[in-house]
Design an enzyme around this catalytic site. Sequence first.
Site, short mmCIF file in Angstrom:
data_model
loop_
_atom_site.label_atom_id
_atom_site.label_comp_id
_atom_site.label_asym_id
_atom_site.label_seq_id
_atom_site.Cartn_x
_atom_site.Cartn_y
_atom_site.Cartn_z
CG HIS A 1 -1.96 1.06 1.17
ND1 HIS A 1 -1.70 2.36 1.51
CD2 HIS A 1 -3.26 1.02 0.78
CE1 HIS A 1 -2.80 3.08 1.33
NE2 HIS A 1 -3.76 2.29 0.89
CD GLU B 1 -5.32 1.76 -3.03
OE1 GLU B 1 -6.51 1.75 -2.70
OE2 GLU B 1 -4.37 1.81 -2.21
CB SER C 1 -11.34 9.69 -3.49
OG SER C 1 -10.36 10.31 -2.67
N GLY D 1 -11.59 5.52 3.35
CA GLY D 1 -12.49 6.37 4.12
C GLY D 1 -13.96 6.00 4.04
P1 PGA Z 1 -9.50 6.22 0.31
O1 PGA Z 1 -8.32 5.14 0.53
O2 PGA Z 1 -10.69 5.44 -0.21
O3 PGA Z 1 -9.75 6.81 1.64
O4 PGA Z 1 -9.01 7.20 -0.70
C1 PGA Z 1 -8.09 4.08 -0.35
C2 PGA Z 1 -6.91 3.26 0.10
O5 PGA Z 1 -5.94 3.83 0.62
O6 PGA Z 1 -6.91 2.02 -0.05
#
Ligand code: PGA
Length: 256
Positions: free
Chosen positions: A96, A168, A214, A236
């Site tokens: 990650h 990501e 997001s 989130g």
């Molecule tokens: P986010 O995080 O949905 O809060 O942007 C995604 C992730 O880090 O896997």
Amino acid sequence: MRKKILAANWKMNLTHSEAESYLETFLSEIGQVNDVEIVIIPPFTAIPALVSASEKVAFLRIGAQNMHWEKNGAFTGEVSATMLRALYVKYVIIGHSERRMLFGETDEIVNRKVRSALDAGLRPILCVGESLHERDSGEVEEVLRRQLRKGLENVVEKDLSEIVVAYEPCWAIGTGRSATPVEAEQSHAFIRSDLSELFGATAADRVRIQYGGSVKPENAEDLMRQKNIDGALIGGASLDPRSFARIIWRAEAALA
Ligand code: PGA
């Protein structure tokens, strides 16, 4: 047909008892799910509670957010793939961007973890993605190619079906600014073509590539409609069980 996989990455949030009440709300909200696979990825401390509370729920798996590459030994503070497997954990996030940026994980470390997860019978969710600076300087493909090739070094074709890739883009994580469906699809298509060069078209075609950054109920359906987007890794917006359930419904709507 690749079955879509929606995973909730809770990061460092929720105690084990908060996790139990989350699951209760989530399961009563979501009802029966047939067409997508769901994974909840809590902190280590909530894994046992969630595993036992979800034993009878066929569509739900529990994952882990990280692991060490050694089986055991003098590595204070670490948890191994064998230990996770013994808890019936199925998936583990590896590489990650928060691990890469905040904890110094290199592509080489990521690769060791991927191979050790596979050896233990865990399915790695290998995260790749460029920073804003790399995007602005036109290096997206170069970064993705490097992260994939190094992350998957010495992985053989038959193991590829065990791996999920999560695209990501760092600039979209926790910022509220998701990649557009077109931007995301471009990167996903590139990832699949690179996997195809490495492992052949048939194997590459079976790999599920999640989008993360997001994702929320409002943008999930358009993202999930893209040809090479096979699910989402959600931070989130997965912390509220109702919002996670709504994202799953949007993903199911995208199948129609
Ligand atoms: P986010 O995080 O949905 O809060 O942007 C995604 C992730 O880090 O896997």
